[in-house]
Design a protein around this motif. Structure first.
Motif, PDB file in Angstrom:
ATOM      1  N   TYR A   5      -8.960  -2.239  -3.408  1.00  0.00           N
ATOM      2  CA  TYR A   5      -8.773  -0.836  -3.764  1.00  0.00           C
ATOM      3  C   TYR A   5      -7.860  -0.752  -4.977  1.00  0.00           C
ATOM      4  CZ  TYR A   5     -10.414  -0.815   1.018  1.00  0.00           C
ATOM      5  OH  TYR A   5     -11.139  -1.077   2.152  1.00  0.00           O
ATOM      6  N   ASP A   6      -8.289  -0.014  -5.996  1.00  0.00           N
ATOM      7  CA  ASP A   6      -7.491   0.120  -7.210  1.00  0.00           C
ATOM      8  C   ASP A   6      -6.442   1.224  -7.107  1.00  0.00           C
ATOM      9  OD1 ASP A   6      -8.806  -1.938  -8.429  1.00  0.00           O
ATOM     10  OD2 ASP A   6     -10.045  -0.682  -9.736  1.00  0.00           O
ATOM     11  N   ASP A   7      -6.579   2.095  -6.114  1.00  0.00           N
ATOM     12  CA  ASP A   7      -5.594   3.166  -5.969  1.00  0.00           C
ATOM     13  C   ASP A   7      -5.473   3.568  -4.511  1.00  0.00           C
ATOM     14  OD1 ASP A   7      -7.899   4.624  -5.480  1.00  0.00           O
ATOM     15  OD2 ASP A   7      -7.778   5.823  -7.310  1.00  0.00           O
ATOM     16  N   LEU A   8      -4.506   4.421  -4.240  1.00  0.00           N
ATOM     17  CA  LEU A   8      -4.243   4.877  -2.884  1.00  0.00           C
ATOM     18  C   LEU A   8      -5.418   5.669  -2.334  1.00  0.00           C
ATOM     19  CD1 LEU A   8      -2.323   5.365  -0.474  1.00  0.00           C
ATOM     20  CD2 LEU A   8      -1.336   7.276  -1.752  1.00  0.00           C
ATOM     21  N   ASP A  97      -3.854 -18.422   2.447  1.00  0.00           N
ATOM     22  CA  ASP A  97      -4.971 -18.997   1.695  1.00  0.00           C
ATOM     23  C   ASP A  97      -5.138 -18.317   0.340  1.00  0.00           C
ATOM     24  OD1 ASP A  97      -5.497 -20.744   3.753  1.00  0.00           O
ATOM     25  OD2 ASP A  97      -7.118 -19.550   4.622  1.00  0.00           O
ATOM     26  N   ARG A  98      -5.002 -16.992   0.316  1.00  0.00           N
ATOM     27  CA  ARG A  98      -5.170 -16.266  -0.949  1.00  0.00           C
ATOM     28  C   ARG A  98      -4.051 -16.587  -1.935  1.00  0.00           C
ATOM     29  NH1 ARG A  98      -7.357 -10.167   0.556  1.00  0.00           N
ATOM     30  NH2 ARG A  98      -8.852 -10.799   2.156  1.00  0.00           N
ATOM     31  N   TRP A  99      -2.880 -16.929  -1.427  1.00  0.00           N
ATOM     32  CA  TRP A  99      -1.773 -17.296  -2.298  1.00  0.00           C
ATOM     33  C   TRP A  99      -2.178 -18.448  -3.232  1.00  0.00           C
ATOM     34  CZ3 TRP A  99       3.636 -15.767  -1.013  1.00  0.00           C
ATOM     35  CH2 TRP A  99       4.562 -16.238  -1.930  1.00  0.00           C
ATOM     36  N   GLN A 100      -3.087 -19.299  -2.761  1.00  0.00           N
ATOM     37  CA  GLN A 100      -3.508 -20.454  -3.557  1.00  0.00           C
ATOM     38  C   GLN A 100      -4.144 -20.026  -4.882  1.00  0.00           C
ATOM     39  OE1 GLN A 100      -2.693 -23.386  -2.339  1.00  0.00           O
ATOM     40  NE2 GLN A 100      -2.115 -22.648  -0.307  1.00  0.00           N
ATOM     41  N   LYS A 101      -4.643 -18.797  -4.960  1.00  0.00           N
ATOM     42  CA  LYS A 101      -5.281 -18.315  -6.196  1.00  0.00           C
ATOM     43  C   LYS A 101      -4.262 -17.904  -7.262  1.00  0.00           C
ATOM     44  CE  LYS A 101      -9.236 -16.414  -3.598  1.00  0.00           C
ATOM     45  NZ  LYS A 101     -10.256 -17.360  -4.064  1.00  0.00           N
ATOM     46  N   PHE A 102      -3.007 -17.760  -6.891  1.00  0.00           N
ATOM     47  CA  PHE A 102      -1.965 -17.325  -7.830  1.00  0.00           C
ATOM     48  C   PHE A 102      -1.763 -18.378  -8.915  1.00  0.00           C
ATOM     49  CE2 PHE A 102       2.484 -17.510  -9.159  1.00  0.00           C
ATOM     50  CZ  PHE A 102       2.686 -16.223  -9.606  1.00  0.00           C
ATOM     51  N   PRO A 105      -4.690 -13.568 -13.807  1.00  0.00           N
ATOM     52  CA  PRO A 105      -4.359 -12.716 -14.960  1.00  0.00           C
ATOM     53  C   PRO A 105      -4.663 -11.246 -14.673  1.00  0.00           C
ATOM     54  CG  PRO A 105      -5.561 -14.663 -15.668  1.00  0.00           C
ATOM     55  CD  PRO A 105      -5.628 -14.648 -14.164  1.00  0.00           C
ATOM     56  N   VAL A 106      -3.876 -10.360 -15.269  1.00  0.00           N
ATOM     57  CA  VAL A 106      -3.999  -8.924 -15.002  1.00  0.00           C
ATOM     58  C   VAL A 106      -5.152  -8.313 -15.790  1.00  0.00           C
ATOM     59  CG1 VAL A 106      -1.565  -8.671 -14.460  1.00  0.00           C
ATOM     60  CG2 VAL A 106      -2.337  -8.380 -16.822  1.00  0.00           C
ATOM     61  N   ASP A 107      -5.541  -7.112 -15.378  1.00  0.00           N
ATOM     62  CA  ASP A 107      -6.554  -6.316 -16.069  1.00  0.00           C
ATOM     63  C   ASP A 107      -5.815  -5.207 -16.815  1.00  0.00           C
ATOM     64  OD1 ASP A 107      -8.619  -4.667 -16.870  1.00  0.00           O
ATOM     65  OD2 ASP A 107      -9.176  -4.033 -14.828  1.00  0.00           O
ATOM     66  N   GLY A 236      -7.955 -11.225  -3.504  1.00  0.00           N
ATOM     67  CA  GLY A 236      -9.063 -12.170  -3.430  1.00  0.00           C
ATOM     68  C   GLY A 236      -9.465 -12.746  -4.768  1.00  0.00           C
ATOM     69  N   GLY A 237      -8.561 -12.689  -5.762  1.00  0.00           N
ATOM     70  CA  GLY A 237      -8.859 -13.211  -7.089  1.00  0.00           C
ATOM     71  C   GLY A 237      -9.335 -12.162  -8.067  1.00  0.00           C
ATOM     72  N   VAL A 238      -9.301 -10.886  -7.680  1.00  0.00           N
ATOM     73  CA  VAL A 238      -9.706  -9.781  -8.555  1.00  0.00           C
ATOM     74  C   VAL A 238      -8.487  -9.324  -9.353  1.00  0.00           C
ATOM     75  CG1 VAL A 238     -10.664  -7.452  -8.672  1.00  0.00           C
ATOM     76  CG2 VAL A 238     -11.474  -9.059  -6.920  1.00  0.00           C
TER      77      VAL A 238
END
Length: 475
Positions: A5-8, A97-102, A105-107, A236-238
């Protein structure tokens, strides 16, 4: 996995689709209704308690208020794009597990929804935002779930050292805030750096954010780890979307509802508090930094998100449970691969429960002592319980069993007096100083030969099949 989700607003729609959002349409007063409702929803079942969206706030024709966005394990799972029934332990390992993707890069974007309205003159926060006291004895109204963005003035171009954190802010005047800081926090380091240059510190305050941003902003990352790049990993890498704030040049979330820009005034400190804290007690007043607000940007019909704090458990305990546990787990595992899982969910990690394989006699207490020196542990961890790898640290029945039969107070308790402690801890003596305690409830190993003749009861191998059969029958 559900797309992030990109926003609230996107997350509120997802909560509603999953029957995890209640709309309150009747007119409510900011005080006492909103604080009372925040306490009330925290009293419901912590697995399934819904978020609340108040549509009709007395004195505010357009603004709405959201409460309890992270306030249950169902909401926490949906934030991660998982089914709302996903277990607590599964969510813990999913974040790990998702931490491994750190880092992701930002959008970077050029325009944001919060740029619809800008106020730069005659700013009055009391008229623009439905601020209120969460608990009756608070020293004033607070903003307490905003992402506070600052840079290290000694290294301003280092993107990783730009901090995004959640800190409470007392609304003390129309354009005047008191802001909590502490030495262990990145914001505290930024204050020290700007004071060293004898200059104010530019600041942006983003209110009403997507749920992952709030999760990351309350996570104890390393000083040079970017919260935005971690948000991308936990999405998730997005890549996480950000926009430059026009007045300060700070990077702020694209999807925020409201963005305040200003500066922390050099050399000024004012009495702030009291405030009903995550400890379940009011914190006393202290001299803290002061923020002058120069700009307010907002959507036309902003949603003001708030975080209720009080006697645990409340929303803050769900928000800061797994994102405190996962970093400590990773930091311990770097030194001791035997560590299996960490439960640091209780009162912002003041209690840690660690499960580990035991390498040799005394190994459990070594692991416990290391937990006290992790970045979060230095400021918060007061009691550390270490158990065997066969004990689920998220299952308190198993943990209490381990303490009952594995732990000998004469031999297995390590007390370390007069350590730095969180100044908000009412048990400090004086406040800010505490004794740390490690309880080693692991099975003794050689050369500690206590209990070497004990035999642990193990079930029939067919037990797992029977569990599956019974669960299927119950459906």
């Amino acid at each position: 996995m559900q797309a992030p989700y990109d926003d609230l607003r996107g997350f509120l729609s997802a909560l509603e689709a999953n029957k995890q959002l209640l709309h309150i349409d009747r007119e409510v007063k900011p005080e006492p209704d909103l604080g009372a409702a925040g306490r009330a929803v925290a009293n419901l079942d912590g697995n399934t308690a819904p978020a609340l969206l108040f549509e009709n706030i007395k004195g505010f024709s357009e603004a709405r208020v959201a409460l309890n966005i992270h306030g249950s394990w169902a909401n926490h799972a949906l934030m991660l794009g998982l089914p709302k029934e996903t277990s607590l332990k599964e969510q813990f390992f999913e974040l790990g597990d998702r931490w491994q993707k750190f880092p992701v890069p930002v959008d970077r974007r050029t325009e944001a929804p919060w740029q619809e309205i800008t106020v730069s003159e005659d700013i009055n926060l009391f008229e623009l935002l439905p601020v209120f006291r969460l608990n009756p004895a608070d020293g004033g109204p607070y903003i307490d779930k905003a992402a506070v963005i600052t840079r290290d003035s000694a290294d301003p171009d280092n993107f990783g050292k730009q901090n995004v954190g959640i800190y409470r802010m007392q609304v003390k005047g129309p354009d005047h805030l008191g802001l909590q800081s502490g030495p262990p926090h990145d914001f505290g380091r930024h204050i020290t750096a700007s004071d060293g240059k004898k200059t104010g510190l530019p600041i942006a305050i983003a209110i009403g954010n997507d749920p992952v941003l709030s999760l990351v902003a309350s996570t104890p990352l390393a000083y040079d780890q970017s919260e935005y790049e971690m948000a991308g990993a936990w999405r998730g890498g997005v890549p996480y979307p950000i926009v430059k704030a026009p007045h300060t040049g700070l990077d702020v979330p694209w999807g925020s509802e409201v963005v305040l820009e200003g500066e922390v005034i050099y050399g000024e400190r004012e009495f702030e508090g009291p405030f009903g804290e995550f400890t379940g007690h009011y914190s006393g007043g202290r001299a803290l930094p002061v923020v002058k607000v120069h700009r307010i940007h907002m959507r036309r019909d902003p949603i003001f998100e708030h975080l209720y704090l009080g006697l645990p458990w409340t929303e803050i305990d769900y928000l800061m449970a797994l994102n405190t546990s996962v970093p400590i787990h990773r930091q311990l595992k770097e030194a001791f691969p035997e560590v299996q899982a960490v439960n640091a969910m209780y009162t912002h990690g003041m209690v840690n429960i660690i499960s580990t394989k035991v390498r040799h006699g005394g190994f459990g207490r070594v692991v416990g002592l290391r937990a006290l020196t992790t970045p979060h542990g230095i400021g918060y961890s007061k009691l550390v319980i270490v158990v065997d790898e066969t004990v689920d640290p998220f299952n308190l029945e198993q943990v209490m069993w381990a303490l009952s039969v594995k732990f000998n107070p004469q031999h297995d308790a390590i007390s370390i007096p007069r350590m730095f402690g969180n100044p908000l801890d009412p048990a400090g003596d004086p406040q800010g100083i505490t004794t740390r305690l490690v309880l080693d409830a692991t099975t003794p190993r050689s050369p500690d030969n206590r209990g070497e003749d004990d035999q642990l009861i193990t079930p029939y191998p067919e037990t797992t099949d029977w569990e599956s059969t019974l669960k299927e029958m119950l459906r």
